[in-house]
Enzyme design. Structure first.
Site, PDB file in Angstrom:
ATOM      1  N   HIS A 129     -59.401  20.495  -2.240  1.00  0.00           N
ATOM      2  CA  HIS A 129     -58.993  18.925  -2.784  1.00  0.00           C
ATOM      3  C   HIS A 129     -60.265  17.984  -2.678  1.00  0.00           C
ATOM      4  O   HIS A 129     -60.989  18.074  -2.214  1.00  0.00           O
ATOM      5  CB  HIS A 129     -58.061  18.460  -1.624  1.00  0.00           C
ATOM      6  CG  HIS A 129     -56.556  19.390  -1.834  1.00  0.00           C
ATOM      7  ND1 HIS A 129     -55.914  19.548  -0.625  1.00  0.00           N
ATOM      8  CD2 HIS A 129     -55.669  19.326  -2.732  1.00  0.00           C
ATOM      9  CE1 HIS A 129     -54.539  19.983  -1.041  1.00  0.00           C
ATOM     10  NE2 HIS A 129     -54.644  19.867  -2.425  1.00  0.00           N
ATOM     11  N   SER A 172     -59.298  19.542  -9.521  1.00  0.00           N
ATOM     12  CA  SER A 172     -60.279  18.500 -10.205  1.00  0.00           C
ATOM     13  C   SER A 172     -61.757  18.910 -10.113  1.00  0.00           C
ATOM     14  O   SER A 172     -62.667  18.568 -10.776  1.00  0.00           O
ATOM     15  CB  SER A 172     -60.016  17.162  -9.192  1.00  0.00           C
ATOM     16  OG  SER A 172     -58.740  16.576  -9.481  1.00  0.00           O
ATOM     17  N   HIS A 210     -54.239  24.566  -6.311  1.00  0.00           N
ATOM     18  CA  HIS A 210     -54.455  23.045  -5.831  1.00  0.00           C
ATOM     19  C   HIS A 210     -56.145  22.835  -6.041  1.00  0.00           C
ATOM     20  O   HIS A 210     -56.828  23.577  -5.985  1.00  0.00           O
ATOM     21  CB  HIS A 210     -54.361  23.023  -4.469  1.00  0.00           C
ATOM     22  CG  HIS A 210     -52.623  22.755  -4.183  1.00  0.00           C
ATOM     23  ND1 HIS A 210     -52.101  22.347  -3.188  1.00  0.00           N
ATOM     24  CD2 HIS A 210     -51.826  23.185  -4.892  1.00  0.00           C
ATOM     25  CE1 HIS A 210     -50.658  22.226  -3.309  1.00  0.00           C
ATOM     26  NE2 HIS A 210     -50.427  23.164  -4.144  1.00  0.00           N
ATOM     27  N   ASP A 240     -44.905  16.265  -3.895  1.00  0.00           N
ATOM     28  CA  ASP A 240     -46.025  16.991  -3.308  1.00  0.00           C
ATOM     29  C   ASP A 240     -46.378  16.977  -1.884  1.00  0.00           C
ATOM     30  O   ASP A 240     -46.540  15.672  -1.605  1.00  0.00           O
ATOM     31  CB  ASP A 240     -47.073  16.832  -4.332  1.00  0.00           C
ATOM     32  CG  ASP A 240     -48.295  17.763  -4.314  1.00  0.00           C
ATOM     33  OD1 ASP A 240     -47.857  19.042  -4.347  1.00  0.00           O
ATOM     34  OD2 ASP A 240     -49.456  17.282  -4.353  1.00  0.00           O
ATOM     35  N   HIS A 241     -46.746  18.177  -1.314  1.00  0.00           N
ATOM     36  CA  HIS A 241     -47.286  17.916   0.000  1.00  0.00           C
ATOM     37  C   HIS A 241     -46.470  17.210   1.205  1.00  0.00           C
ATOM     38  O   HIS A 241     -47.085  16.198   1.637  1.00  0.00           O
ATOM     39  CB  HIS A 241     -48.948  17.364  -0.085  1.00  0.00           C
ATOM     40  CG  HIS A 241     -49.869  18.466  -0.397  1.00  0.00           C
ATOM     41  ND1 HIS A 241     -50.279  19.595   0.492  1.00  0.00           N
ATOM     42  CD2 HIS A 241     -50.488  18.568  -1.577  1.00  0.00           C
ATOM     43  CE1 HIS A 241     -51.083  20.196  -0.312  1.00  0.00           C
ATOM     44  NE2 HIS A 241     -51.460  19.734  -1.529  1.00  0.00           N
ATOM     45  N   ASN A 258     -52.829  21.859 -10.399  1.00  0.00           N
ATOM     46  CA  ASN A 258     -52.756  20.556  -9.966  1.00  0.00           C
ATOM     47  C   ASN A 258     -53.968  19.778 -10.272  1.00  0.00           C
ATOM     48  O   ASN A 258     -55.002  20.197  -9.688  1.00  0.00           O
ATOM     49  CB  ASN A 258     -52.356  20.425  -8.554  1.00  0.00           C
ATOM     50  CG  ASN A 258     -50.911  21.047  -8.081  1.00  0.00           C
ATOM     51  OD1 ASN A 258     -50.319  21.450  -8.961  1.00  0.00           O
ATOM     52  ND2 ASN A 258     -50.616  20.764  -6.836  1.00  0.00           N
ATOM     53  N   VAL A 259     -53.619  18.465 -10.889  1.00  0.00           N
ATOM     54  CA  VAL A 259     -55.035  17.622 -11.010  1.00  0.00           C
ATOM     55  C   VAL A 259     -54.678  16.285 -10.572  1.00  0.00           C
ATOM     56  O   VAL A 259     -53.718  15.692 -10.902  1.00  0.00           O
ATOM     57  CB  VAL A 259     -55.464  17.752 -12.654  1.00  0.00           C
ATOM     58  CG1 VAL A 259     -56.520  16.932 -12.714  1.00  0.00           C
ATOM     59  CG2 VAL A 259     -55.519  19.231 -13.096  1.00  0.00           C
ATOM     60  N   ALA A 260     -55.522  15.883  -9.807  1.00  0.00           N
ATOM     61  CA  ALA A 260     -55.126  14.231  -9.124  1.00  0.00           C
ATOM     62  C   ALA A 260     -56.732  13.746  -9.224  1.00  0.00           C
ATOM     63  O   ALA A 260     -56.787  12.570  -9.991  1.00  0.00           O
ATOM     64  CB  ALA A 260     -54.682  14.626  -8.012  1.00  0.00           C
TER      65      ALA A 260
END
Length: 277
Positions: free
Chosen positions: A177, A208, A205, A83-84, A227-229
């Site tokens: 983000h 969250s 992105h 990722d990224h 995407n969840v971080a």
């Protein structure tokens, strides 16, 4: 099932009008939690290793090979994803190690350079059967495209996909983000317009910061990879500190195990939420 490629997993989800959850791996416990969650609910999952995570560990191979081993043992489809990644040498290493997809982040480059470098990465990865996700500009939380008020233009997005050949596109629709509260409001009309204009699956992105009802609305409007971080890092940290406060110990398995179990529970819930179950 075990290892799967990004394009087929996203194509299946897109055809069924659901989304696939993509969760960040930082410690080994994260990957174990996501595999447990996927098996519990019978759904595919994307396990993401960011370039920041690689810097934290000092190299890609140890965390990547461990995550691939966990993917191989999982009875549900698992995409292990870089990722990224801004460093093309890191992309090349990920391909050699057997990762199934990469998100190439050329968003800080001038537009023409981003398109050219992304197309080069796509050619390299497709030759090895590896899928590629990309984006037009820098994602919010990094003073970029997903900052409040910034939005992806559907015409620009369609042209970027045509110019680069990417398999999935991250778009700016109101998320950012590293948000620690879930207050972001997404532009679902724009998501629908992008879905109709862009021939590949859309990626959200910064999820969250989006509440549950916003995530469901985004999927219904056309998001396919979410995407969840940060949210799961909060779950991990709360469970770990709670376990230490309740029963102090120097046995790291006790508090890391509690954190792993809590993340597995929340990951399972999110997998089902995004599958519209």
């Amino acid at each position: 099932m075990s290892r799967s490629d990004l394009a087929s997993v996203l194509a299946g989800a897109r055809a069924e009008g659901r989304a696939v959850a993509a969760f960040n791996v930082i410690q080994l416990e994260h990957a174990e939690a996501y595999a447990t969650a996927a098996e519990r609910v019978g759904l595919p999952v994307v396990m993401q290793i960011s370039e920041n995570c690689v810097r934290y560990h000092g190299s890609l191979a140890p965390i990547a090979l461990a995550t691939l081993a966990i993917a191989d043992a999982c009875d549900q489809p698992v995409v292990v994803h870089l990722d990224h990644a801004e460093d093309t040498a890191l992309v090349e290493e990920a391909v050699r190690l057997g990762l199934m997809s990469v998100m190439f982040d050329g968003s800080t480059l001038p537009d023409d350079a981003n398109r050219a470098e992304t197309a080069r990465v796509v050619a390299l990865c497709h030759a090895a059967g590896v899928g590629v996700e990309a984006e037009l500009g820098e994602v919010g939380g990094k003073d970029g495209v997903h900052a409040p008020g910034v939005r992806t233009d559907p015409t620009d997005a369609a042209r970027f996909v045509a110019d680069t050949g990417v398999d999935a596109l991250a778009v700016a629709v109101g998320s950012s983000h590293a948000m620690t509260d879930r207050t972001a409001e997404l532009d679902t009309d724009l998501i629908a317009a992008l879905r109709d204009s862009v021939p590949v699956p859309l990626v959200l992105h910064g999820s969250s910061g989006v509440p549950d009802d916003g995530l469901v609305a985004a999927v219904k409007a056309g998001m396919t990879k979410v995407n969840v971080a940060t949210h799961l890092n909060q779950v991990f940290t709360r469970a770990m500190t709670g376990r230490l406060e309740a029963s102090p110990t120097v046995d790291t398995r006790k508090y890391l195990g509690a954190a792993r179990d809590a993340v597995a529970d929340e990951a399972a819930r999110l997998l089902q939420l995004l599958a519209l179950r």
